[in-house]
Write a protein that holds these residues in place. Structure first.
Motif, PDB file in Angstrom:
ATOM      1  N   LYS A 149       1.902   8.156   5.987  1.00  0.00           N
ATOM      2  CA  LYS A 149       0.526   8.209   5.523  1.00  0.00           C
ATOM      3  C   LYS A 149      -0.005   9.610   5.780  1.00  0.00           C
ATOM      4  CE  LYS A 149      -3.905   5.841   6.227  1.00  0.00           C
ATOM      5  NZ  LYS A 149      -4.598   4.772   6.990  1.00  0.00           N
ATOM      6  N   VAL A 205       0.838  -1.203   0.000  1.00  0.00           N
ATOM      7  CA  VAL A 205       0.000   0.000   0.000  1.00  0.00           C
ATOM      8  C   VAL A 205       0.873   1.254   0.000  1.00  0.00           C
ATOM      9  CG1 VAL A 205      -1.700   1.310   1.324  1.00  0.00           C
ATOM     10  CG2 VAL A 205      -1.940  -1.168   1.105  1.00  0.00           C
ATOM     11  N   THR A 206       1.951   1.225   0.784  1.00  0.00           N
ATOM     12  CA  THR A 206       2.854   2.377   0.875  1.00  0.00           C
ATOM     13  C   THR A 206       3.482   2.693  -0.478  1.00  0.00           C
ATOM     14  OG1 THR A 206       3.357   1.895   3.192  1.00  0.00           O
ATOM     15  CG2 THR A 206       4.957   3.236   1.997  1.00  0.00           C
ATOM     16  N   TRP A 239       3.847   6.875  -0.582  1.00  0.00           N
ATOM     17  CA  TRP A 239       4.070   7.437   0.748  1.00  0.00           C
ATOM     18  C   TRP A 239       5.546   7.412   1.144  1.00  0.00           C
ATOM     19  CZ3 TRP A 239      -0.444   4.284   3.345  1.00  0.00           C
ATOM     20  CH2 TRP A 239      -1.668   4.855   2.960  1.00  0.00           C
ATOM     21  N   SER A 274       0.731   3.952  -2.924  1.00  0.00           N
ATOM     22  CA  SER A 274       0.207   5.268  -2.550  1.00  0.00           C
ATOM     23  C   SER A 274       1.268   6.363  -2.583  1.00  0.00           C
ATOM     24  CB  SER A 274      -0.409   5.200  -1.143  1.00  0.00           C
ATOM     25  OG  SER A 274      -1.412   4.204  -1.060  1.00  0.00           O
TER      26      SER A 274
END
Length: 599
Positions: free
Chosen positions: A373, A340-341, A346, A344
């Motif tokens: 985040k 996810v990081t 991040w 996204s």
């Protein structure tokens, strides 16, 4: 008709108490017929599932386990809808609702087998009551829908043998495991299951080619079969994955030793018969009945142990223990957070200054990974540490860091405040044989001089497969003007020969040797030797983890060129760097020129 919710209701794993006898005893068979009922249900070629009213698959016969891959892939239990191909799940759910409401339903659907074969099934659902007091359950019986002239799927899919090696395949292993667990339950016997995985097989495939790797797999399979003889069952269950079942009443540590010896014997044979350096095999071992009384539970636990073996390093064999499941879950959670990081965006580099210990001037920076985040605190890389065990994720993280660091350096150059930046490279980066060329191309595209970049590596990248390619990449980068730094020197796999063979410009003394300065006479002696080594080889020496002025003063007096640590500054965002570059953190004279090793 309203569907049962499949989101918040947990699935029940395929393990006791929902075992083989549980099903037969809930059906209206006389007591003396229960054994016959069990045998019938297990030996029938048709898949049979028991599904609770919430849609969780709580039991499956041997045929279902070998033909419905979703039952094996779901670590925490399988949902009724997950069994079927995506386009047929709505029909499966509607039929399930109908069976709950009206007692019986029928539908057709497909599944995709592990070999990608598409199988079509005619499925009958029947409601039964009383399996769990006060609730209803569904018995699902599937029969393969065959076109005229077509044979059964297990014949069309190559029976129970692997086409390349001739060993039993995944389905053959499932049947053998099921047979042995039933037999051992009856006679209180024991056996061990090992799941084996050839280390770095993707890298081998890319380097040697599919034909050579197929020959290697066949050779390894032949050796395993010969070494096991009549004392063990050997199967190939995936591309580079094998399984070994070993009978025995001996202690588990002796079984593990025997498995390790067998694996090493076959690995040595591969090494002696090919020019493949660093061939090794990892293994996870689970024992029956200690680590599982059901075949699928045992297989899951052996695979869990294999994951731990992979993370421990190449060539390791690990015995399952109960705490591994929680550790594996944490590992998988980290992997998901990392994915996810990355997706996204991040990830962001922070920068810790490197200070000339004579002058107190900031003479460089080290780029350190951080992620954040939106609206949350900055996180350290430890929270996604598991991602660095995965070559693909590690490469994605590394590339993201490189691109962002180069963007920052380009901005500082335009502002007239650029400093040399050290950036870490991992073993995953060097899996790409053109890593050096691509890295230099990025520098040229953003017009950054090579002397502003320093590549940090640990000595682990020099070990195992591809070590020769690592050397070539480092020499190419060094020749182009990029400085090469050896991180964590004095720990791990330290070897003085690396300083002779590879073009190292910077030695970084690990913080573990700095922590106890100036009190520890042993650490003082080690640090003094490292500094002397650097001077004699014209290599800059950087001390990490400096937190006290006494440490900085002692290191300076011992002749250490450069230091970094919390005494000077923590890692800071890119926006703060121009301010740092103008600071004199320690009082002293003008900065000295940093050495660069001549090849």
């Amino acid at each position: 008709m309203k569907h049962v919710s499949f989101v918040n209701t947990p699935a029940v794993p395929l393990s006791p108490p929902h075992g083989l006898t549980s099903l037969a005893t809930t059906l209206p068979f006389p007591t003396e017929m229960e054994g016959v009922a069990n045998a019938f249900v297990q030996q029938t070629a048709d898949p049979i599932l028991l599904v609770n009213a919430q849609g969780g698959v709580v039991w499956a016969n041997a045929s279902a386990l070998t033909q419905f891959d979703a039952l094996l892939d779901a670590e925490s239990g399988c949902r009724w809808g997950q069994v079927w191909a995506t386009e047929h799940r709505a029909n499966a759910l509607a039929a399930f609702d109908q069976a709950l409401a009206q007692g019986r339903a029928r539908f057709t659907a497909t599944t995709i087998a592990s070999d990608q074969a598409l199988l079509e099934w005619d499925v009958t659902l029947t409601q039964i009551r009383g399996f769990t007091p006060g609730s209803s359950n569904i018995i699902a019986m599937a029969r393969e829908a065959q076109s005229p002239g077509a044979g059964p799927s297990h014949l069309r899919r190559g029976d129970l043998r692997d086409a390349l090696t001739g060993l039993p395949n995944r389905m053959g292993l499932q049947q053998e495991l099921h047979r042995r667990t039933l037999r051992r339950v009856a006679d209180s016997g024991q056996f061990a299951l090992a799941v084996l995985d050839i280390d770095r097989f993707k890298l081998l495939n890319s380097r040697l080619g599919h034909k050579a790797c197929d020959a290697m797999l066949t050779e390894f399979a032949n050796c395993m079969a010969q070494a096991a003889n009549d004392h063990a069952f050997v199967a190939r269950v995936g591309g580079d994955e094998f399984a070994l079942i070993v009978d025995g009443q001996v202690e588990t540590d002796k079984i593990v030793t025997m498995i390790e010896r067998l694996i090493q014997q076959c690995a040595d044979r591969i090494l002696n018969s090919t020019d493949t350096a660093g061939f090794s095999v990892s293994a996870g071992v689970a024992t029956f009945p200690l680590d599982g009384e059901a075949d699928q539970e045992l297989l899951r636990n052996a695979r869990t142990a294999l994951e731990h073996a992979r993370r421990a390093g190449p060539g390791k064999t690990v015995l399952f223990n109960g705490s591994m499941r929680q550790q594996l879950q944490r590992h998988l959670s980290m992997m998901e957070v990392a994915k996810v990081t990355i997706a996204s965006d991040w990830i962001k580099p922070f920068y810790q200054p490197k200070v000339d210990l004579q002058s107190g001037c900031v003479v460089g920076l080290e780029a350190l990974l951080r992620w954040q985040k939106p609206g949350a605190a900055v996180e350290l890389p430890a929270s996604i540490l598991a991602a660095f065990d995965d070559p693909e994720l590690a490469t994605c993280i590394s590339e993201t860091m490189q691109n962002k660091v180069l963007t920052d350096i380009a901005a500082w150059r335009r502002a007239g405040s650029a400093l040399p930046v050290a950036i870490n490279a991992s073993a995953a980066d060097f899996r790409d044989p053109d890593f050096a060329g691509k890295f230099l191309k990025k520098l040229y595209e953003v017009d950054i001089p090579t002397h502003l970049l320093e590549l940090e590596v640990t000595e682990g990248v020099f070990l195992g497969l591809g070590a020769a390619d690592v050397g070539e990449a480092l020499r190419e980068l060094h020749t182009a003007g990029v400085r090469i730094s050896l991180d964590d020197f004095g720990t791990g796999f330290a070897s003085l020969s690396h300083l002779k063979v590879y073009p190292v410009d910077v030695l970084k003394i690990d913080r573990s040797f700095v922590n106890n300065l100036p009190d520890s006479s042993e650490d003082r002696a080690i640090v003094s030797a490292m500094i002397g080594l650097g001077h004699n080889l014209a290599i800059e020496v950087v001390a990490e983890g400096i937190e006290a002025m006494q440490q900085a003063t002692l290191l300076r007096d011992m002749g250490c060129h450069t230091g970094q640590g919390f005494l000077f500054s923590r890692a800071v965002p890119s926006a703060v760097v121009p301010h740092l570059s103008r600071q004199h953190i320690m009082a002293g004279s003008q900065p000295q020129a940093l050495p660069r090793r001549v090849s």
